[in-house]
Design a protein around this motif. Sequence first.
Motif, PDB file in Angstrom:
ATOM      1  N   ILE A 252       0.816  -1.297  -0.261  1.00 29.27           N
ATOM      2  CA  ILE A 252      -0.180  -0.646  -0.402  1.00 29.27           C
ATOM      3  C   ILE A 252       0.690   1.586  -0.186  1.00 29.27           C
ATOM      4  O   ILE A 252       0.388   2.346  -0.920  1.00 29.27           O
ATOM      5  CB  ILE A 252      -0.517   0.120   1.079  1.00 29.27           C
ATOM      6  N   GLU A 253       1.825   1.521   1.101  1.00 33.80           N
ATOM      7  CA  GLU A 253       2.985   2.785   0.426  1.00 33.80           C
ATOM      8  C   GLU A 253       3.930   2.458  -0.262  1.00 33.80           C
ATOM      9  O   GLU A 253       3.512   3.939  -0.773  1.00 33.80           O
ATOM     10  CB  GLU A 253       3.584   2.520   2.190  1.00 33.80           C
ATOM     11  N   ARG A 254       4.438   1.715  -0.920  1.00 37.74           N
ATOM     12  CA  ARG A 254       4.554   1.599  -2.154  1.00 37.74           C
ATOM     13  C   ARG A 254       3.780   2.149  -3.367  1.00 37.74           C
ATOM     14  O   ARG A 254       3.955   3.408  -3.826  1.00 37.74           O
ATOM     15  CB  ARG A 254       5.280   0.416  -2.568  1.00 37.74           C
ATOM     16  N   ARG A 255       3.110   1.684  -3.605  1.00 36.37           N
ATOM     17  CA  ARG A 255       2.268   2.752  -3.909  1.00 36.37           C
ATOM     18  C   ARG A 255       1.757   4.247  -3.965  1.00 36.37           C
ATOM     19  O   ARG A 255       1.743   4.462  -4.858  1.00 36.37           O
ATOM     20  CB  ARG A 255       0.458   2.034  -4.207  1.00 36.37           C
ATOM     21  N   ILE A 256       1.443   4.075  -2.661  1.00 37.04           N
ATOM     22  CA  ILE A 256       1.442   5.899  -1.964  1.00 37.04           C
ATOM     23  C   ILE A 256       2.939   6.272  -2.717  1.00 37.04           C
ATOM     24  O   ILE A 256       2.652   7.601  -3.483  1.00 37.04           O
ATOM     25  CB  ILE A 256       1.216   6.323  -0.831  1.00 37.04           C
ATOM     26  N   ALA A 257       4.130   6.025  -2.673  1.00 41.73           N
ATOM     27  CA  ALA A 257       5.236   6.696  -2.650  1.00 41.73           C
ATOM     28  C   ALA A 257       5.591   6.852  -4.813  1.00 41.73           C
ATOM     29  O   ALA A 257       4.766   7.872  -5.227  1.00 41.73           O
ATOM     30  CB  ALA A 257       6.221   5.608  -2.688  1.00 41.73           C
ATOM     31  N   PHE A 258       4.484   5.666  -5.863  1.00 43.46           N
ATOM     32  CA  PHE A 258       4.512   6.625  -6.643  1.00 43.46           C
ATOM     33  C   PHE A 258       3.569   7.107  -7.586  1.00 43.46           C
ATOM     34  O   PHE A 258       3.276   7.892  -7.928  1.00 43.46           O
ATOM     35  CB  PHE A 258       4.596   4.898  -7.924  1.00 43.46           C
ATOM     36  N   ASP A 259       2.467   6.710  -6.556  1.00 45.88           N
ATOM     37  CA  ASP A 259       1.678   7.883  -6.740  1.00 45.88           C
ATOM     38  C   ASP A 259       1.732   9.401  -6.094  1.00 45.88           C
ATOM     39  O   ASP A 259       1.253  10.467  -7.680  1.00 45.88           O
ATOM     40  CB  ASP A 259      -0.136   6.997  -6.246  1.00 45.88           C
TER      41      ASP A 259
END
Length: 368
Positions: A252-259
Motif C-alpha cells: 500500500i505504501e509503495r503504491r502511495i509513493a509512486f502515486d
Amino acid sequence: MRSRRPLLPRTRVPAPAPAGVAARTPRVSVITPAYNYGHFLPETVGSALGQQGVEVELIVVDDRSTDDTPQVLAELGRDEPRLVVVRNETNHGPCDAFNDGLALATGEFIVRLDADDLLTPGSLARAVQLFDRFPEVGLVYGHPVHFHGAVPTDFRPDVSAWTIWSGEDWIAQRCRLGVNCITTPEAVVRASVYQEIGPWDNRMRLACDLGAWLRVAAVSDVGRVDGADQAWHREHQSSISVTDGGRRVDLIERRIAFDTLFEGPGGKLARAAELHDSARRALATEALESACHAYDRGLTGHEPVDWYVEFAQETYPRARQLPQWRGLLRRRRVGARLAPLVPGFAASVVRRRLRNDARHRVWTRHGV
C-alpha cells in the motif's frame, strides 16, 4: 528545476582521485530521528561526527523517547557543538521527526541516519566528490552493508567508479520493479533539492524514503558511488521495518509513493503516464505472485490471498491480463491442498528464489 545536460540512461565515470583531496570542506547536515534507541546512539553519533573531509552538523531528533535516550544525548553533547538535540514533546513518528530536523538543517547536503545505523569512514567525502563533479546530480547513494549484532570493522573504502543516471531513467528502473533500492543511510541529497520538492511525505511511514528519492530524481539526476561501502545498516527485531511491516502495509505504501510522485514533480516527466502505468503493473504483479507463492508453499491459510487479488485489481485495472493472474487461476482450480504437490508449481518456488538471488546480485553490484 535546474538545467541539466542530457545523459545516457546509465553513464559510468572512471574512478576519481581518493577522497580527501578536495579544495573545500562542505557542510553536511546529518539528521537522526531517535526513538528508544539510546543504546545504539553512541555508535551512530560517533560514525557521523568522525567523518573526515566535511563539516558535519548532526541533528538528533528525540521523538519523545521513554528510555535513556535523553541522558545518552546529554552525555554525547557535552562539549560537542556539532551535535544539536531536538526533544519533541509528543511522538511525531519517524517521517515527521526527520522533517523536524530538516527544518533546522543548515548544510549544503542532507543525510538521514537512523539511530540504529552508521556511516562508514569517509562516506560523506566520497559522496561530496561526486556532487562536486556533477552539479546536476541531486541524489548520491552507494552500497550499504547489512549486519546483525556487533558493528563490522571491515568495509570497502575504495571507489571503483561513479554511475550517473538521468533522473527519469533512474525512476524508470524503479517503476519497472516497483521496489526501493536504497536502504537510507547511504543516501545524500542536496539541500537545494529539498527546498524545491519539500519535506518527506508523512502519509507514509515505511515508504516515505522511497517517496523522497523518487521526487528528488524527478527534478535532478542520480549518482552512485561504486565499489565502496557507504553505510552500515543494522538488522534487528525492533527495527521499524519489522515491527511496522507486513506485505500489505508495504504494498500500500509503495503504491502511495509512486502515486504521489506522479501527482507531483514526476507528472512533468516526458514519460509520466507510461512510467506510472509501469509502476502500478509491477505492484499488481508482485501481489499476484505473492498469492501464487502462498499456494505453492501451502500457506493459503496464513497469507491474505484474497487481499492480494483485490489489491492487484484495484492497483492495475488490467490485472486479469497478467500471466500471474492466469497462474493463480490454475492454482485455484487445483486447490490449496494439492497445489504444493504439482511439480510445475513447486518448480516455480525455485525459479522465484533464483530470480530474487539474481536481482540481489545486480543490486549489490549496480545499486538498482
